[in-house]
Design a protein around this motif. Structure first.
Motif, PDB file in Angstrom:
ATOM      1  N   GLU A  29      32.820  40.835  50.019  1.00  0.00           N
ATOM      2  CA  GLU A  29      31.644  39.977  50.141  1.00  0.00           C
ATOM      3  C   GLU A  29      30.683  40.498  51.043  1.00  0.00           C
ATOM      4  O   GLU A  29      29.469  40.219  50.684  1.00  0.00           O
ATOM      5  CB  GLU A  29      31.997  38.745  50.912  1.00  0.00           C
ATOM      6  N   LEU A  30      30.853  41.112  52.118  1.00  0.00           N
ATOM      7  CA  LEU A  30      29.642  41.683  52.958  1.00  0.00           C
ATOM      8  C   LEU A  30      29.398  43.020  52.447  1.00  0.00           C
ATOM      9  O   LEU A  30      27.870  43.214  52.569  1.00  0.00           O
ATOM     10  CB  LEU A  30      30.611  42.191  54.402  1.00  0.00           C
ATOM     11  N   GLN A  31      29.783  43.871  51.866  1.00  0.00           N
ATOM     12  CA  GLN A  31      29.373  45.149  51.247  1.00  0.00           C
ATOM     13  C   GLN A  31      28.799  45.061  49.889  1.00  0.00           C
ATOM     14  O   GLN A  31      27.698  45.669  49.588  1.00  0.00           O
ATOM     15  CB  GLN A  31      30.477  46.317  51.461  1.00  0.00           C
ATOM     16  N   LEU A  32      29.525  44.268  48.936  1.00  0.00           N
ATOM     17  CA  LEU A  32      29.348  44.144  47.669  1.00  0.00           C
ATOM     18  C   LEU A  32      28.529  42.978  47.295  1.00  0.00           C
ATOM     19  O   LEU A  32      28.063  42.833  46.181  1.00  0.00           O
ATOM     20  CB  LEU A  32      30.215  44.549  46.719  1.00  0.00           C
ATOM     21  N   GLY A  33      28.470  41.896  48.045  1.00  0.00           N
ATOM     22  CA  GLY A  33      27.851  40.627  47.887  1.00  0.00           C
ATOM     23  C   GLY A  33      28.832  39.956  46.531  1.00  0.00           C
ATOM     24  O   GLY A  33      28.087  38.970  46.236  1.00  0.00           O
ATOM     25  N   LEU A  34      30.222  40.364  46.654  1.00  0.00           N
ATOM     26  CA  LEU A  34      31.056  39.470  45.633  1.00  0.00           C
ATOM     27  C   LEU A  34      31.579  38.200  46.541  1.00  0.00           C
ATOM     28  O   LEU A  34      31.842  38.183  47.457  1.00  0.00           O
ATOM     29  CB  LEU A  34      32.078  40.114  45.484  1.00  0.00           C
ATOM     30  N   SER A  35      31.299  37.112  45.711  1.00  0.00           N
ATOM     31  CA  SER A  35      31.974  35.646  46.146  1.00  0.00           C
ATOM     32  C   SER A  35      33.335  35.807  46.540  1.00  0.00           C
ATOM     33  O   SER A  35      33.995  36.534  45.728  1.00  0.00           O
ATOM     34  CB  SER A  35      31.542  34.604  45.424  1.00  0.00           C
ATOM     35  N   LEU A  36      33.952  34.950  47.191  1.00  0.00           N
ATOM     36  CA  LEU A  36      35.381  34.982  47.466  1.00  0.00           C
ATOM     37  C   LEU A  36      35.890  34.266  45.992  1.00  0.00           C
ATOM     38  O   LEU A  36      37.166  34.752  45.778  1.00  0.00           O
ATOM     39  CB  LEU A  36      35.654  33.772  48.697  1.00  0.00           C
ATOM     40  N   GLN A  37      35.323  33.545  45.342  1.00  0.00           N
ATOM     41  CA  GLN A  37      35.890  32.827  44.239  1.00  0.00           C
ATOM     42  C   GLN A  37      36.006  33.899  43.053  1.00  0.00           C
ATOM     43  O   GLN A  37      36.833  33.972  42.332  1.00  0.00           O
ATOM     44  CB  GLN A  37      35.139  31.658  43.802  1.00  0.00           C
ATOM     45  N   TYR A  38      34.884  34.798  43.288  1.00  0.00           N
ATOM     46  CA  TYR A  38      34.856  35.748  42.202  1.00  0.00           C
ATOM     47  C   TYR A  38      36.124  36.779  42.352  1.00  0.00           C
ATOM     48  O   TYR A  38      36.751  37.202  41.405  1.00  0.00           O
ATOM     49  CB  TYR A  38      33.737  36.597  41.963  1.00  0.00           C
ATOM     50  N   PHE A  39      36.239  37.024  43.663  1.00  0.00           N
ATOM     51  CA  PHE A  39      37.274  38.213  43.986  1.00  0.00           C
ATOM     52  C   PHE A  39      38.589  37.538  43.592  1.00  0.00           C
ATOM     53  O   PHE A  39      39.366  38.272  42.968  1.00  0.00           O
ATOM     54  CB  PHE A  39      37.208  38.293  45.369  1.00  0.00           C
ATOM     55  N   LEU A  40      38.983  36.132  44.004  1.00  0.00           N
ATOM     56  CA  LEU A  40      40.054  35.777  43.607  1.00  0.00           C
ATOM     57  C   LEU A  40      40.395  35.479  42.093  1.00  0.00           C
ATOM     58  O   LEU A  40      41.506  35.569  41.468  1.00  0.00           O
ATOM     59  CB  LEU A  40      40.236  34.393  44.212  1.00  0.00           C
ATOM     60  N   SER A  41      39.370  35.143  41.309  1.00  0.00           N
ATOM     61  CA  SER A  41      39.483  35.032  40.082  1.00  0.00           C
ATOM     62  C   SER A  41      39.773  36.305  39.277  1.00  0.00           C
ATOM     63  O   SER A  41      40.325  36.818  37.963  1.00  0.00           O
ATOM     64  CB  SER A  41      38.438  34.463  39.295  1.00  0.00           C
ATOM     65  N   ALA A  42      39.024  37.544  39.587  1.00  0.00           N
ATOM     66  CA  ALA A  42      39.109  38.719  39.029  1.00  0.00           C
ATOM     67  C   ALA A  42      40.543  39.639  39.600  1.00  0.00           C
ATOM     68  O   ALA A  42      40.695  40.579  38.885  1.00  0.00           O
ATOM     69  CB  ALA A  42      37.858  39.600  39.549  1.00  0.00           C
ATOM     70  N   LEU A  43      40.888  39.158  40.685  1.00  0.00           N
ATOM     71  CA  LEU A  43      42.253  39.861  41.286  1.00  0.00           C
ATOM     72  C   LEU A  43      43.297  40.022  40.316  1.00  0.00           C
ATOM     73  O   LEU A  43      43.693  40.990  40.178  1.00  0.00           O
ATOM     74  CB  LEU A  43      42.786  39.183  42.451  1.00  0.00           C
ATOM     75  N   PRO A  44      43.765  39.151  39.629  1.00  0.00           N
ATOM     76  CA  PRO A  44      44.962  39.100  38.718  1.00  0.00           C
ATOM     77  C   PRO A  44      44.596  40.230  37.493  1.00  0.00           C
ATOM     78  O   PRO A  44      45.587  40.923  37.088  1.00  0.00           O
ATOM     79  CB  PRO A  44      45.073  37.801  38.177  1.00  0.00           C
ATOM     80  N   ASP A  45      43.376  40.382  36.970  1.00  0.00           N
ATOM     81  CA  ASP A  45      42.941  41.378  36.317  1.00  0.00           C
ATOM     82  C   ASP A  45      42.915  42.833  36.691  1.00  0.00           C
ATOM     83  O   ASP A  45      43.429  43.543  35.923  1.00  0.00           O
ATOM     84  CB  ASP A  45      41.518  40.964  35.546  1.00  0.00           C
ATOM     85  N   ALA A  46      42.898  42.798  37.977  1.00  0.00           N
ATOM     86  CA  ALA A  46      42.819  44.246  38.552  1.00  0.00           C
ATOM     87  C   ALA A  46      44.223  44.833  39.093  1.00  0.00           C
ATOM     88  O   ALA A  46      44.541  45.835  38.958  1.00  0.00           O
ATOM     89  CB  ALA A  46      41.683  44.407  39.722  1.00  0.00           C
ATOM     90  N   VAL A  47      44.744  43.446  39.679  1.00  0.00           N
ATOM     91  CA  VAL A  47      46.361  44.015  40.161  1.00  0.00           C
ATOM     92  C   VAL A  47      47.147  42.962  39.455  1.00  0.00           C
ATOM     93  O   VAL A  47      47.154  41.888  39.940  1.00  0.00           O
ATOM     94  CB  VAL A  47      45.975  44.147  41.657  1.00  0.00           C
ATOM     95  N   PRO A  48      48.034  43.531  38.430  1.00  0.00           N
ATOM     96  CA  PRO A  48      49.057  42.540  38.087  1.00  0.00           C
ATOM     97  C   PRO A  48      49.864  42.028  39.236  1.00  0.00           C
ATOM     98  O   PRO A  48      50.187  42.889  40.011  1.00  0.00           O
ATOM     99  CB  PRO A  48      49.726  43.392  37.041  1.00  0.00           C
TER     100      PRO A  48
END
Length: 116
Positions: A29-48
């Motif tokens: 969020e601080l460095q890339l500007g990604l929201s917490l919701q996006y991080f949590l929704s994209a996490l399962p695709d990045a790390v099984p």
């Protein structure tokens, strides 16, 4: 002691994984500007999720092996402080070495599965 570390190590894996994910969310969020919701929704695709189970299994195995090594060296201690220091040092060094070897074995075993 073996069962205790077999239970405690996976709990430590869960704790450190949660703190690492929290740090990753804050940094994203601080460095890339990604929201917490996006991080949590994209996490399962990045790390099984299977990687979490693999880490928990490795935690159980490593915990039990560390306990067995500590018991082995603990039973060899004689009744003086020099023996205690040498036994503790040998136990720690052996445990670290064996954990590195176990990690390598897990990496080789699960490299073709696509989980590691």
């Amino acid at each position: 002691k073996v069962l205790g570390l077999g239970i405690a190590m996976p709990l430590l894996v869960i704790w450190t994984s949660a703190i690492a994910l929290l740090g990753g969310m804050i940094a994203a969020e601080l460095q890339l500007g990604l929201s917490l919701q996006y991080f949590l929704s994209a996490l399962p695709d990045a790390v099984p999720v299977a990687n979490l189970w693999l880490g928990l299994g490795k935690g159980v195995v490593c915990g039990m092996v560390i306990a067995l090594i500590a018991c082995h060296y603990g039973l060899r201690i004689t009744s003086n402080t020099e023996s205690l220091g040498e036994g503790t040092t040998a136990s720690v060094v052996t445990s670290i070495t064996v954990v590195i070897i176990i990690d390598a074995i897990f990496a080789i075993m699960f490299s073709d599965v696509g989980l590691y």
